[in-house]
Design an enzyme around this catalytic site. Structure first.
Site, PDB file in Angstrom:
ATOM      1  N   GLY A  59       0.902  -1.141   0.000  1.00 45.97           N
ATOM      2  CA  GLY A  59       0.000   0.000   0.000  1.00 45.97           C
ATOM      3  C   GLY A  59       0.927   1.173   0.000  1.00 45.97           C
ATOM      4  O   GLY A  59       2.120   1.026   0.216  1.00 45.97           O
ATOM      5  N   CYS A  60       0.439   2.354  -0.250  1.00 46.24           N
ATOM      6  CA  CYS A  60       1.332   3.491  -0.287  1.00 46.24           C
ATOM      7  C   CYS A  60       1.862   3.778   1.111  1.00 46.24           C
ATOM      8  O   CYS A  60       2.988   4.153   1.304  1.00 46.24           O
ATOM      9  CB  CYS A  60       0.588   4.687  -0.840  1.00 46.24           C
ATOM     10  SG  CYS A  60       1.623   6.120  -1.044  1.00 46.24           S
ATOM     11  N   GLN A  61       1.021   3.594   2.123  1.00 53.50           N
ATOM     12  CA  GLN A  61       1.400   4.033   3.463  1.00 53.50           C
ATOM     13  C   GLN A  61       1.577   2.894   4.458  1.00 53.50           C
ATOM     14  O   GLN A  61       2.612   2.771   5.068  1.00 53.50           O
ATOM     15  CB  GLN A  61       0.363   5.028   3.987  1.00 53.50           C
ATOM     16  CG  GLN A  61       0.312   6.253   3.115  1.00 53.50           C
ATOM     17  CD  GLN A  61      -0.320   7.414   3.832  1.00 53.50           C
ATOM     18  OE1 GLN A  61      -0.363   7.470   5.055  1.00 53.50           O
ATOM     19  NE2 GLN A  61      -0.817   8.363   3.072  1.00 53.50           N
TER      20      GLN A  61
END
Lengths: 150, 406
Positions: A59-61
Site C-alpha cells: 500500500g502506499c502508506q
C-alpha cells in the site's frame, strides 16, 4: 490441521452479519476505531517466515503481508500489517475469508464494510493496502482453483 | 500593519466548512493551499463573461483574453522580480517545469559521463526527471547529503562539483523537513565554475519574498495551487540567455514561426516554450492569487507563519513521545513528526476523524525517509490563514492518538 467440512461452518454471509451486529453497538467513530485496535491485538501472529517481501502487498502508506495455504480444498490465510487500524480490518477480512473454498472466496461480496461504516478504508485513494489485499486473496483463490480443481 | 488572521480567514470560504461535524482544521497546505474568494470569482467570471482563446483571434474577446494573459505574465514577473516578462513560461506546474528543463537542457548540454548534482532532500519531482535524463544520456546523478538535523552538508559541495558537473538542482524549502536551504551560497559556488542552478520553489514562494535576480538562480520553478492559485498552472522562470539557447521541450501550435512539411522555425520567447493552448484561465487566476498575497505582504506572511511554526513546535516539543524531523534553522512552515511506536497512518486516521487534515506517509520524498530509516511521518504544513488555536487542536489530537494506541 483438521479437515474442515464447509457445510458445518457459518457462511461468509453469516459472519458478515455477525460483524455488522457487533459493530452496531458503537455509536461514534472513536468506539469503532477502538474496537479495530482491539481486533488487531487478536489477529493470530503470522509466522515470521511468512513476513517476507514476496508476501508484501504494497500500500502506499501501511504495509500488509498476506500468506495463503491450500489444504484439502480449503484456503487458509494469515496476515499482518505495520499499522494497527489496518491490522484490525485485516483481522476482519481473515475472519470472513480464511478457511473457505476458492469458490466462496472468489464470489464473496464484502458489503459489511459499508454497513459498519468503514467503507472509506477500502477506497483506492486510502492507499493502505487493504483493497489490494482483497484482490490478492481472490487471486490466490483463483490460482489454487486452477491448479488443484481442474 | 497588524496581521488580522480572522479577517484573512473570511477570504477563504472553505475554512468555514465542517468535516465529520467538526470544524475543518486544514494543515495540509504543503500539498495544496485553499483559494481566496477573489481567485474563485476570477475563474468563475472569466469563464462566464470573458472566455476566449488567446493569441489567435482578431475578435474582441480574444484580444481581451490575450491582454489579461500577458498581464498575468507581468504579475508573475514582478512577483519573483524577474528581469523580463518573457523569462516567465507558463507550464502545468512544478513537475512539468522540471521535466521540461531536464529534457531541453539534457538534449543540448548533457552527454555521457556528465554529472547532474541534486540533494538528498529533493521531492521526487526533482529526482526522477534527472534520473530519466541520466539514463537517456548515460550521465551520472550525484547527491549532496544532509545531516540528521536536516541541514545540507555544503562542505561536501567542493568535492561534489567537478569539471563534469553540468547542472545543480536544489529544493528551496524542503517539503518534508521545512529546511530553508542556502540556495544563494550554492549558486555562488556553482557560478564560480560556470554551472547553472535550478531552484525548486514549490514550497518557498508562498512563504517568503522571492527575488530571482538577487538569488541569481538560472531557473526557478513553482506551482500555482500551492500559492493560493488554481491547479494545473505553474511557472518556469529561466534567465533569458538560457531560454534563448535551450530547444523547446514540446512541439505544437503557438510555439512556431514558420511551419512547412520539411522544417519548422520556432517562435521567440516566451512562446517557444508554450506549445498548444495554454491554461490561460489558470494563469490569470494565478496572477489574482499573487496579487492577493502581495496585498497582505510576503514579509508579514513570513513573520506570522514563523510565529505559528515556533508556537506549534514548542507545544509539540512538550510531549516526550513526539519526535520532530528537521530541527535546523532557518525553517519554513512545515512540522514533520512521529509519535513513539505509532504508525503515522494510524495517527493520521484518528486525526482525520477529529477534523484535522494532515498528510502522512513519505511526502513524495522517499530518500528523506530512508535517511531516517522510517516509513513516513505526520506532516502539518502551515499557511497564512492558520491559527495558534488550530495548532492547539493539533496537539490535542496528538494526545488523543497517543491514548488510543498505548
Amino acid at each position: 490441521m483438521s479437515i474442515v467440512n464447509t457445510s458445518d461452518v457459518k457462511s461468509i454471509r453469516n459472519i458478515q452479519e455477525e460483524i455488522v451486529a457487533e459493530f452496531e453497538v458503537y455509536e461514534d467513530w472513536m468506539d469503532k476505531y477502538n474496537c479495530l485496535i482491539e481486533l488487531s491485538r487478536d489477529l493470530p501472529v503470522i509466522d515470521p517466515r511468512q513476513k517476507v517481501n514476496e508476501n508484501l502487498i504494497r500500500g502506499c502508506q501501511s504495509k500488509v503481508w498476506l500468506n495463503a495455504d491450500y489444504q484439502n480444498g480449503i484456503i487458509h490465510f494469515s496476515a499482518d500489517s505495520d499499522a494497527i487500524i489496518t491490522k484490525g480490518i485485516v483481522s476482519l477480512l481473515i475472519r470472513i475469508l480464511s478457511g473457505r473454498t476458492p469458490d466462496e472466496i472468489m464470489n464473496a461480496d464484502l458489503s459489511f464494510m459499508d454497513q459498519i461504516g468503514l467503507r472509506e478504508n477500502l477506497s483506492p485513494t486510502r492507499s493502505n493496502g487493504l483493497l489490494s489485499m482483497i484482490k490478492q486473496m481472490k487471486l490466490y483463490a483463483l490460482a489454487f482453483k486452477t491448479k488443484y480443481e481442474k | 500593519m497588524k496581521y488580522n488572521v480572522n479577517a484573512i480567514r473570511n477570504d477563504f470560504p472553505i475554512l468555514h466548512r465542517e468535516v465529520y461535524n467538526k470544524p475543518l482544521i486544514y494543515l495540509d497546505n504543503g500539498a495544496t493551499t485553499q483559494k481566496p474568494l477573489r481567485v474563485i470569482n476570477c475563474i468563475r467570471d472569466f469563464q462566464r463573461f470573458r472566455n476566449s482563446s488567446i493569441h489567435r483571434g482578431v475578435h474582441y474577446l480574444s484580444e481581451q483574453a490575450t491582454g489579461e494573459f500577458e498581464n498575468a505574465r507581468k504579475t508573475v514577473q514582478q512577483f519573483i522580480h524577474a528581469l523580463h516578462p518573457h523569462e516567465i513560461i507558463f507550464t502545468p506546474g512544478t513537475t512539468a517545469s522540471i521535466n521540461g528543463i531536464a529534457f531541453s537542457f539534457g538534449e543540448k548540454y548533457v552527454k555521457a559521463g556528465d554529472e547532474i548534482l541534486i540533494t538528498e532532500m529533493e521531492h521526487h519531482a526533482n529526482i526522477v526527471p534527472w534520473q530519466m535524463l541520466c539514463e537517456r544520456k548515460k550521465a551520472v546523478l550525484k547527491v549532496i547529503p544532509f545531516s540528521d538535523e536536516g541541514k545540507l552538508k555544503l562542505d561536501e559541495l567542493d568535492r561534489l562539483i567537478t569539471p563534469k558537473t553540468r547542472l545543480i538542482t536544489v529544493i528551496h524549502v524542503s517539503n518534508t523537513l521545512g529546511t530553508v536551504n542556502p540556495v544563494e551560497e550554492i549558486i555562488r559556488k556553482a557560478h564560480a565554475s560556470d554551472i547553472p542552478v535550478l531552484v525548486d520553489g514549490a514550497q518557498s514562494v508562498q512563504h517568503t519574498p522571492i527575488d530571482v535576480q538577487k538569488m541569481d538562480c538560472d531557473f526557478f520553478v513553482f506551482s500555482g495551487h500551492k500559492v493560493y492559485g488554481p491547479t494545473g498552472i505553474g511557472i518556469l522562470y529561466g534567465k533569458e540567455k538560457w531560454l534563448e539557447e535551450l530547444p523547446p521541450f514540446q512541439g505544437g501550435g503557438e510555439m512556431v514561426d514558420v511551419v512547412t512539411m520539411e522544417k519548422t522555425t520556432y517562435n521567440g520567447l516566451p512562446f517557444k516554450f508554450e506549445a498548444g493552448t495554454p491554461n490561460y484561465i489558470g494563469a490569470i487566476a494565478l496572477a489574482e492569487a499573487l496579487q492577493y498575497i502581495s496585498g497582505l505582504g510576503l514579509d508579514h506572511i513570513a513573520a506570522y507563519e514563523q510565529e505559528l511554526l515556533d508556537y506549534g513546535i514548542s507545544k509539540l516539543s512538550e510531549l516526550e513521545y513526539v519526535k520532530l524531523y528537521g530541527t535546523t534553522r532557518p525553517k519554513s512552515a512545515v512540522i514533520s513528526f512521529n509519535l513513539d511506536g505509532i504508525h503515522p497512518y494510524d495517527a493520521g486516521m484518528i486525526m482525520d476523524k477529529m477534523g484535522i487534515a494532515v498528510r502522512t506517509g513519505t511526502h513524495c520524498a522517499q530518500p528523506v525517509m530512508q535517511h531516517y530509516g522510517i516509513s513516513g511521518t505526520i506532516r502539518a504544513s502551515l499557511a497564512l490563514y492558520n491559527t495558534c488555536e488550530e495548532l492547539d487542536a493539533l496537539v490535542d489530537s496528538v494526545k488523543k492518538v497517543k491514548t488510543m494506541f498505548s
